[in-house]
Design a protein around this motif. Sequence first.
Motif, mmCIF file in Angstrom:
data_model
loop_
_atom_site.group_PDB
_atom_site.id
_atom_site.type_symbol
_atom_site.label_atom_id
_atom_site.label_comp_id
_atom_site.label_asym_id
_atom_site.label_seq_id
_atom_site.Cartn_x
_atom_site.Cartn_y
_atom_site.Cartn_z
ATOM 1 N N VAL B 266 0.814 -1.218 0.000
ATOM 2 C CA VAL B 266 0.000 0.000 0.000
ATOM 3 C C VAL B 266 0.848 1.269 0.000
ATOM 4 C CG1 VAL B 266 -1.802 1.270 1.212
ATOM 5 C CG2 VAL B 266 -1.781 -1.235 1.265
ATOM 6 N N VAL B 267 0.470 2.225 -0.867
ATOM 7 C CA VAL B 267 0.888 3.616 -0.695
ATOM 8 C C VAL B 267 -0.368 4.443 -0.484
ATOM 9 C CG1 VAL B 267 2.997 3.374 -2.054
ATOM 10 C CG2 VAL B 267 0.902 4.124 -3.176
ATOM 11 N N ARG B 268 -0.233 5.544 0.271
ATOM 12 C CA ARG B 268 -1.392 6.367 0.616
ATOM 13 C C ARG B 268 -1.094 7.845 0.361
ATOM 14 N NH1 ARG B 268 -5.517 3.724 3.782
ATOM 15 N NH2 ARG B 268 -6.456 5.766 3.552
ATOM 16 N N GLY B 269 -2.145 8.579 0.102
ATOM 17 C CA GLY B 269 -2.049 10.036 0.065
ATOM 18 C C GLY B 269 -1.950 10.676 -1.306
ATOM 19 N N GLY B 270 -1.662 9.870 -2.327
ATOM 20 C CA GLY B 270 -1.574 10.438 -3.671
ATOM 21 C C GLY B 270 -0.319 11.283 -3.843
ATOM 22 N N GLY B 271 0.002 11.578 -5.111
ATOM 23 C CA GLY B 271 1.222 12.327 -5.393
ATOM 24 C C GLY B 271 1.008 13.436 -6.403
ATOM 25 N N TRP B 272 2.124 14.026 -6.803
ATOM 26 C CA TRP B 272 2.102 15.188 -7.700
ATOM 27 C C TRP B 272 1.488 14.869 -9.054
ATOM 28 C CZ3 TRP B 272 4.868 14.256 -12.112
ATOM 29 C CH2 TRP B 272 5.861 13.270 -12.055
ATOM 30 N N ASP B 273 1.467 13.599 -9.428
ATOM 31 C CA ASP B 273 0.901 13.241 -10.734
ATOM 32 C C ASP B 273 -0.491 12.649 -10.617
ATOM 33 O OD1 ASP B 273 1.811 11.004 -9.478
ATOM 34 O OD2 ASP B 273 2.838 10.147 -11.211
ATOM 35 N N ASP B 274 -1.115 12.800 -9.461
ATOM 36 C CA ASP B 274 -2.467 12.266 -9.274
ATOM 37 C C ASP B 274 -3.518 13.366 -9.322
ATOM 38 O OD1 ASP B 274 -2.316 9.418 -8.929
ATOM 39 O OD2 ASP B 274 -1.226 9.802 -7.068
ATOM 40 N N ASP B 275 -4.757 12.939 -9.591
ATOM 41 C CA ASP B 275 -5.900 13.837 -9.514
ATOM 42 C C ASP B 275 -6.445 13.859 -8.081
ATOM 43 O OD1 ASP B 275 -6.074 14.877 -12.079
ATOM 44 O OD2 ASP B 275 -6.985 13.043 -12.842
ATOM 45 N N PRO B 276 -7.320 14.840 -7.774
ATOM 46 C CA PRO B 276 -7.764 15.021 -6.384
ATOM 47 C C PRO B 276 -8.357 13.768 -5.732
ATOM 48 C CG PRO B 276 -8.370 16.935 -7.656
ATOM 49 C CD PRO B 276 -7.784 15.945 -8.630
ATOM 50 N N ASP B 277 -9.031 12.930 -6.504
ATOM 51 C CA ASP B 277 -9.690 11.783 -5.857
ATOM 52 C C ASP B 277 -8.680 10.874 -5.153
ATOM 53 O OD1 ASP B 277 -8.899 11.174 -8.622
ATOM 54 O OD2 ASP B 277 -9.630 9.172 -8.172
ATOM 55 N N MET B 278 -7.439 10.784 -5.698
ATOM 56 C CA MET B 278 -6.438 9.902 -5.080
ATOM 57 C C MET B 278 -5.783 10.545 -3.863
ATOM 58 S SD MET B 278 -6.438 6.974 -6.318
ATOM 59 C CE MET B 278 -4.955 6.327 -5.543
ATOM 60 N N LEU B 279 -6.074 11.831 -3.632
ATOM 61 C CA LEU B 279 -5.493 12.522 -2.487
ATOM 62 C C LEU B 279 -6.394 12.464 -1.260
ATOM 63 C CD1 LEU B 279 -3.717 13.591 -4.841
ATOM 64 C CD2 LEU B 279 -3.653 15.790 -3.688
ATOM 65 N N ARG B 280 -7.583 11.896 -1.412
ATOM 66 C CA ARG B 280 -8.505 11.816 -0.273
ATOM 67 C C ARG B 280 -7.904 10.973 0.857
ATOM 68 N NH1 ARG B 280 -12.586 8.877 -1.367
ATOM 69 N NH2 ARG B 280 -11.470 7.967 -3.147
ATOM 70 N N SER B 281 -8.311 11.265 2.080
ATOM 71 C CA SER B 281 -7.740 10.576 3.248
ATOM 72 C C SER B 281 -7.952 9.069 3.184
ATOM 73 C CB SER B 281 -8.360 11.135 4.535
ATOM 74 O OG SER B 281 -8.036 12.498 4.686
ATOM 75 N N ALA B 282 -9.031 8.618 2.553
ATOM 76 C CA ALA B 282 -9.345 7.186 2.534
ATOM 77 C C ALA B 282 -8.835 6.473 1.289
ATOM 78 C CB ALA B 282 -10.861 6.994 2.643
#
Lengths: 456, 341
Positions: B266-282
Amino acid sequence: MTTPNTRRDFLKTSGKVAAATTLISTAAPKNVHAAEDNTIRIALVGCGGRGTGAALNALSVDNGPIQLVAIADVFEKNLNSTHAALSGHNKVGSKVDCPAERQFIGFDAYRKAMDVLKPGDVVILATPPGFRWVHYSYAIERGLNVFMEKPVTIDAPTSKRMLDINKQAVDKNLKVGVGLMCRHCRGRQELFDRIQSGEIGDLTMLRAYRMAGPTASAAVMPNDGSMSPLFHQIKNFHGFLWLSGGAVSDFLIHNIDESCWMKNAWPEKAIAIGGRHYRGDHIDQNFDTYAIEYTFADGAKLFVDGRTIPGCKNEFASFAHGTKGSAVISAASHTPAKSKLFTDQAMSKDKMTWAFPQPEPNPYDLEWVDLIDAIRQDRPYNEVERGVMASAVTSMGRMAAHTGQEITLANFMEHKHEFAPEIDKLTMDSDSPLMPNAEGKHSVPMPGLVKKREYL
Amino acid sequence: MKDLFVTPPYAVCRLTFLAAATLAPVVLADSPQPMKPYTEAIEHTEVELEMVPIPGGTFRMGSPADEEERKDDEGPQADVTISPFWMGKFEVTWDQYDVWSEQLDQMRRQMLSIKPTDRDALVDGVSKPTEPYTDMSFGMGKGEYPAICMTQHAARTFCEWLSAKTGHYYRLPTEAEWEYAARAGTTTAYSFGEDPSDLDDYAWYFDNSDDAYHEVGQKKPNPWGLHDMHGNVAEWVLDQYDPAFYADHAKSTDPLNVPKTLYPRVVRGGGWDDDPDMLRSAAREGSSGEWKDQDPQLPRSIWYHTDALGVGFRVVRPMTEPTAEQRSTKWDKCEPKQVDE
């Protein structure tokens, strides 16, 4: 990273389509290979990480039957590791047919591996480049097509020898690829066309950098006595000039080659500086830093900076500057290149006029697509002269740093110092062409003190 | 910066894995002292690590069924209890990572002719990555930028090294700890609310990152003082990725899905190349072998993910240090074993 249904995935999908199209375009073979059957057999000589990776790239070309039938190395460990990695690979494992009797070990293993092949098959030469001319000679004798990893030479005498040997390959219509994969990058190819058509005017300066921490086996710790000097050096081949040409030849050649390609010329001379700082116990022959200034016939310069010191600014990229603008040749590492053009010299975002669409197909795959296509279509295909010149120009820069002298290309090519003249006669029990002294250290370059050759 | 922080409380630290006589004495107390932020200096370097206390508590893990962009693997929600720990205020930077990966501390010690202590000898014995062939920052910057492209094994080994180096037990967070810390007491999609249009204040992501990561700590922190939990780089946690694990571990304390296979983790939190949905806490993401696609070498390195340019990590330090047995059977356990070819 892998968000579904995002813009990037759309782009990634588009990229895959583009890559697939490249493959499909080569998928209509005339059955010209090895008259009696259409299977291309491959032997791998040199089972290090990159040789094994090249075999994977080769077996991944999807335009007809292809099979790995023999492997060769001087380290049994490498044979085992390569065989396990390839035969167990979920995509190409079924194309690996290398039972124990076709796994060869020793300094003559290259012959045995090539003897398994028939004329028209392919041998991958991926040993340290010092051995290249020896192995290539036998491949030509056997009538084999060849893929050889870069660099292809490491000094002047073997550079001339390779050019000479290669004439026989051309006469025999052998297809020979050289692992300067940047030349097969579709982004750089379009950039080359645009630069040559004058989009940024005449090139007056190019800059290339490979500055990172200690890289691969360039920094070598002392031999603990568990292997002979010969095997200790082969295991750490980036540390020794007779094997690899050292960090300059092995690491900087890509940046030097792609820059010269964009200029569409080889430089005529070089001056260079470099030195050793954090050596500690290391016993290799490399400098920690190199800065080479190449000059082309029209006076244009190519500046190349190489560094293998940890904790410093990292840069691995090449740039071109012309009278009407500038270009990113490659942005970060070999791949992807992310080539771009600008109308200014600062490469400002608002001055960008062109960028190759991302993502771009991987040139490590493309160089094999192009070679196998040439074999199946029986097109003339020989990259050796280009590979030798890229290797020689790189060695010229290294020699300028190591001797502290200005070196012209004409003078370099006439230079007599062959680093390992008896390399074709090595056996498992041989001394190394470069033996350590009583303190376990090796001769290193001494700019200004030793001027006529790179080390004593 | 340094005097803003106090020395960490040693109340509950048991340096069971370090027997060196040169270590500071360990004071054992009956009850933990209040946890405070602290700065951990990395000996023989100019580098420090800032740590923020995360109070223990129970939270609802995962996202509610009506959350925008929610994926199936985020539910059903489960109540999970977390023991107190400290967490890195920032993602681990290149300056911090390279001390280990390039042995800068050892080099500096040798250049200054400083004799190694018993602890130095322990530190020097921790594995480091093989030398890469390329600039693993891919031209995006080093120094205070987040370290990237490491495998989970590399991130775990960094923690092993950091533990030996400092005498305090550091590790990756569990997935549950990570989400607990990211939410920081909130129940909304992001720690600042529901509206992704507010992300620019808190995160680097596809629309504002200009195709690269950024120096850590440039954006606003979450309510518990942690920066870049959303975006910049996605962060390794200890767990094997399993869409159902947390639903199956409702009402559990400090759950951890100990890895049994190399992928997916698992990786969590999303990154610079992700859209907002992958940055959600869950939001959750599993690693894959494709993260090494561009490595031209075979076998591929156990240390580098050549295609994970948006993946890094941050460290935690549990307030109550586990015993050696707890470490080997739970926190440090990971299969299959990773060895250099």
